[in-house]
Design a protein around this motif. Structure first.
Motif, PDB file in Angstrom:
ATOM      1  N   VAL A   1       0.833  -1.202   0.000  1.00 33.92           N
ATOM      2  CA  VAL A   1       0.000   0.000   0.000  1.00 33.92           C
ATOM      3  C   VAL A   1       0.873   1.259   0.000  1.00 33.92           C
ATOM      4  N   TYR A   2       2.036   1.168   0.671  1.00 31.17           N
ATOM      5  CA  TYR A   2       2.971   2.305   0.702  1.00 31.17           C
ATOM      6  C   TYR A   2       3.655   2.510  -0.649  1.00 31.17           C
ATOM      7  N   VAL A   3       4.241   1.407  -1.134  1.00 32.50           N
ATOM      8  CA  VAL A   3       5.154   1.504  -2.269  1.00 32.50           C
ATOM      9  C   VAL A   3       4.414   1.465  -3.595  1.00 32.50           C
ATOM     10  N   ARG A   4       3.363   0.655  -3.651  1.00 35.36           N
ATOM     11  CA  ARG A   4       2.655   0.477  -4.912  1.00 35.36           C
ATOM     12  C   ARG A   4       1.159   0.400  -4.624  1.00 35.36           C
ATOM     13  N   PRO A   5       0.559   1.571  -4.337  1.00 36.45           N
ATOM     14  CA  PRO A   5      -0.834   1.573  -3.866  1.00 36.45           C
ATOM     15  C   PRO A   5      -1.822   0.935  -4.848  1.00 36.45           C
ATOM     16  N   GLN A   6      -1.481   0.865  -6.120  1.00 38.57           N
ATOM     17  CA  GLN A   6      -2.427   0.250  -7.062  1.00 38.57           C
ATOM     18  C   GLN A   6      -2.376  -1.280  -7.013  1.00 38.57           C
ATOM     19  N   GLY A   7      -1.510  -1.839  -6.162  1.00 37.07           N
ATOM     20  CA  GLY A   7      -1.421  -3.295  -6.040  1.00 37.07           C
ATOM     21  C   GLY A   7      -0.445  -3.877  -7.033  1.00 37.07           C
ATOM     22  N   LEU A   8      -0.237  -5.193  -6.943  1.00 34.23           N
ATOM     23  CA  LEU A   8       0.782  -5.827  -7.790  1.00 34.23           C
ATOM     24  C   LEU A   8       0.495  -5.612  -9.270  1.00 34.23           C
ATOM     25  N   LEU A   9      -0.745  -5.878  -9.690  1.00 37.23           N
ATOM     26  CA  LEU A   9      -1.073  -5.781 -11.112  1.00 37.23           C
ATOM     27  C   LEU A   9      -2.232  -4.804 -11.361  1.00 37.23           C
ATOM     28  N   GLY A  10      -2.404  -3.865 -10.463  1.00 40.37           N
ATOM     29  CA  GLY A  10      -3.539  -2.951 -10.588  1.00 40.37           C
ATOM     30  C   GLY A  10      -3.336  -1.932 -11.712  1.00 40.37           C
ATOM     31  N   ARG A  11      -4.465  -1.464 -12.213  1.00 38.63           N
ATOM     32  CA  ARG A  11      -4.331  -0.501 -13.300  1.00 38.63           C
ATOM     33  C   ARG A  11      -4.876   0.877 -12.922  1.00 38.63           C
ATOM     34  N   ARG A  12      -5.423   1.008 -11.708  1.00 42.08           N
ATOM     35  CA  ARG A  12      -5.894   2.346 -11.360  1.00 42.08           C
ATOM     36  C   ARG A  12      -4.909   3.032 -10.439  1.00 42.08           C
TER      37      ARG A  12
END
Lengths: 291, 409
Positions: free
Chosen positions: A280-291
């Motif tokens: 959530v800190y480093v990559r808030p859109q998730g591993l494969l999220g697009r938003r």
């Protein structure tokens, strides 16, 4: 403690997690609904399967079928009783609808949970396994039920993939998740699309609940934990991304299993929560999220 | 105006009708019951209390005073339990409270019993701290009674059973202790680790699992890898899941010890029969005449509620009778007099002869255990029934295990 044990156990539990999370992510991806009654729907399915197979003497197969039907009916009830009235209500401002759906499904989940506790007590139940017994895999005693769980989960996920990517109906669902407005301009009725996705969701949640009941057992007390588990997998994978959720389910499953085997079973879920915070800190859109 | 007058009249009539019986009949003895109503074990507490109260009332009550049971659901939460307890004191004006089988809830209520001077007894919580607090601050905490075995006494009971059944019977030499992480298992495990070596069972490992655990595979695999002869359990919050996974995965080690959920008659159905062969400790069993009162009680419970009583039903039933006797002895429901009278209890109930330890003993207000008092039983699930396998003089079956379990080495 052999590596093969970790591989087999991790695979079974991860597949079950994937199965549990995929419906949750599908419904969010297509209709933007975060269904917080997800755990309750799974528990209803499992408990109905348990009651049908045991108390009503339907046996494991008919019992499992009754459970899936219960999941399907409960999901549709959730849509018609809770979600749709909020979505079509004129009294609720558009920008507040999401929060209303969130609260509505949460409360509905609690109602389902209390209903299950009232009628079937909060004691945990276990669904009869479809195939009982154990087999030997390279020296590891493995329950057949565990393999059946993984196989059914993967088969259901595979069918969903085919439906979404290889059929016209599925492509409409996909389109709805990408650009609902464009879809309406093409003459599709969005409410029809939503109904379809809730129906598919109901079947998926029903199967997940029955498998969960046979593999680990469920109690009405697990409702919150199950929703939270699906939610964290979906956030980890990227909200609305089906592939992301799948990947995340395996990350979570294996991380938990490794922790339980190599560190201590009592802190099984801790590393996953730490990872979640990190993502959530480093990559808030998730591993494969697009938003 | 007319309507107003009518309302006033009606209200007056209602007030009169409410007040009238109180002035005519003797004031009832109010016992508030606080328990988790949606759990099979929890609901046995109010059920058994009502059964006992109805019997006492039918026989004329206590010096003409009827026993009234008011029950609250604590949803297994200490906060709900405390709220119910406060309500019992302020609104219901209860004379005694019978509360919960969860140590965490009872420990949260204990200071409230002291503050509100409202006597309380627990029919099923085990943590040693409950009675040790009474010992440490007697004047303050004397309102709490520990109406069930302490964890230490439970562990001793398991060890006594293990000595006959496992060491003498099956030549068991090693064990792994598997307990859930909860208040009641801390003293339980401490006592296991002390008493098992004394009877000749070496404890190879001691595993504490989170009560939230759903997947027990890694735990069972780890235990199996250590190659003990048996697993000694201390589980209550978990039960169905480890039992079913143990059977589904055919873990070749017997489970022996405490498994509170297994005391409930629905456990067979909840586990689809996976509990076959599980051996567990209990204070009483449905078909064992621990005393002359055990079987009549369990049959009356079965007849009235359609299921057999969980372990804390037996104790609750006894406790209502003990409270009634204490009120009679004290000749009042004054809390201090009631505590004093309760301390003089020497009553043969469904679980044995019940008396409380005194204020100078380590577990003040806990029930006395050992020969002549409550000893406990070891039961086993066999073909859908709970049978008694220990002590030998009351046993009605021999201990056997499913074919996948390998015991003696």
């Amino acid at each position: 403690m052999r590596p093969l044990q970790i591989v087999i156990d991790g695979f079974a539990i991860s597949s079950l997690y994937a199965m549990g999370a995929i419906g949750f992510t599908l419904i969010f991806g297509v209709s933007g609904v975060l269904n917080l009654s997800h755990g309750a729907i799974m528990v209803v399915a499992a408990v109905v399967a348990w009651a049908a197979a045991g108390s009503f003497g339907a046996g494991p197969y008919l019992g499992a079928l009754a459970g899936v039907v219960a999941g399907f009916v409960t999901a549709l009830a959730t849509y018609f009783i809770v979600v749709r009235p909020i979505q079509t209500s004129r009294a609720i401002p558009r920008e507040e609808k999401e929060i209303f759906v969130l609260t509505g499904t949460l409360l509905w989940g609690i109602m389902l949970q209390e209903a299950v506790a009232h009628f079937f007590t909060s004691n945990p139940k276990t669904v009869l396994p479809l195939i009982a017994g154990v087999i030997d895999i390279a020296g590891e005693r493995t329950s057949i039920n565990k393999l059946v769980t993984a196989a059914i989960s993967l088969a259901a996920i595979g069918l969903l993939w085919l439906l979404v990517n290889r059929t016209r109906r599925g492509k409409v669902l996909l389109a709805a998740s990408i650009n609902p407005r464009g879809l309406t301009l093409l003459g599709f009725e969005l409410s029809g699309v939503y109904l379809q996705v809730w129906a598919i969701y109901g079947v998926l949640a029903g199967i997940a609940g029955v498998l969960l009941g046979a593999f680990l057992g469920v109690s009405s007390d697990n409702v919150g934990q199950l929703t939270a588990s699906a939610f964290s997998i979906v956030v980890l994978g990227g909200l609305g991304s089906v592939t992301g959720s799948l990947a995340a389910a395996y990350v979570v499953g294996y991380l938990e299993t490794l922790t339980a085997y190599l560190i201590a079973p009592s802190i099984r879920t801790v590393p996953v929560l730490l990872l979640l915070v990190l993502v959530v800190y480093v990559r808030p859109q998730g591993l494969l999220g697009r938003r | 105006m007319i309507q107003d007058r009518a309302t006033l009249l009606a209200a007056a009539a209602m007030a009169l009708s409410l007040a009238a019986p109180a002035s005519q009949a003797a004031e009832p003895i109010k016992i508030v019951v606080i328990a988790e109503a949606s759990a099979i074990a929890g609901v046995a507490i109010p059920n058994a209390a009502k059964l006992a109260a109805d019997e006492i009332n039918k026989a004329g009550g206590v010096d003409g005073r009827m026993i009234e049971i008011v029950d609250y659901d604590d949803h297994n939460s200490a906060a709900d339990g405390v709220r119910a307890f406060q309500r019992a004191a302020s609104q219901d004006k209860a004379h005694f409270v019978i509360a919960s089988y969860v140590s965490e809830v009872v420990l949260a209520l204990e200071p409230w019993a002291a503050r509100l001077k409202l006597p309380m007894i627990t029919p099923g919580a085990a943590s040693n701290d409950i009675s040790m607090r009474v010992h440490d601050e007697y004047e303050k905490n004397k309102y709490t009674f520990h109406g069930y075995l302490t964890s230490t006494a439970i562990a001793d009971s398991v060890c006594d059973g293990a000595k006959d059944l496992l060491v003498k019977g099956l030549k068991v030499k090693t064990a792994v202790v598997m307990s859930e992480d909860a208040a009641w298992t801390i003293p339980l495990d401490a006592q296991y680790l002390e008493c098992l070596p004394k009877i000749g069972i070496k404890v190879i490992d001691h595993i504490r699992l989170s009560p939230d655990t759903t997947d027990f595979t890694p735990i069972f695999n780890k235990i199996e890898g250590q190659k003990p002869d048996i697993m000694i359990t201390g589980i209550s919050h978990v039960g169905v899941q480890p039992t079913v996974q143990w059977a589904n995965q055919q873990v070749p080690l017997a489970m022996f010890g405490v498994s509170s959920q297994a005391t409930s008659s629905t456990f067979w159905k909840d586990t689809n029969g996976a509990t076959e062969g599980v051996v567990f400790q209990a204070a009483a069993a449905p078909d064992v005449a621990v005393t002359a009162k055990t079987i009549p009680y369990s049959q009356a419970y079965q007849a009235r509620y359609g299921i057999s009583s969980a372990y804390c039903g037996y104790t609750t039933y006894d406790e209502v009778y003990m409270i009634a006797a204490a009120v009679k002895r004290a000749g009042s429901t004054d809390p201090d007099k009631l505590v004093e009278a309760m301390e003089k209890t020497d009553y043969v109930g469904t679980i044995g002869r019940i008396a409380f330890y005194g204020k100078d003993e380590k577990f003040t207000h806990a029930i006395k255990t050992g020969p002549g008092f409550v000893t406990g039983l070891m039961l086993q699930w066999q073909k859908g029934r709970q049978v008694t396998v220990w002590p030998t003089e009351v046993a009605n079956a021999k201990m056997t295990f499913p074919s996948f379990v390998k015991v003696s080495n």
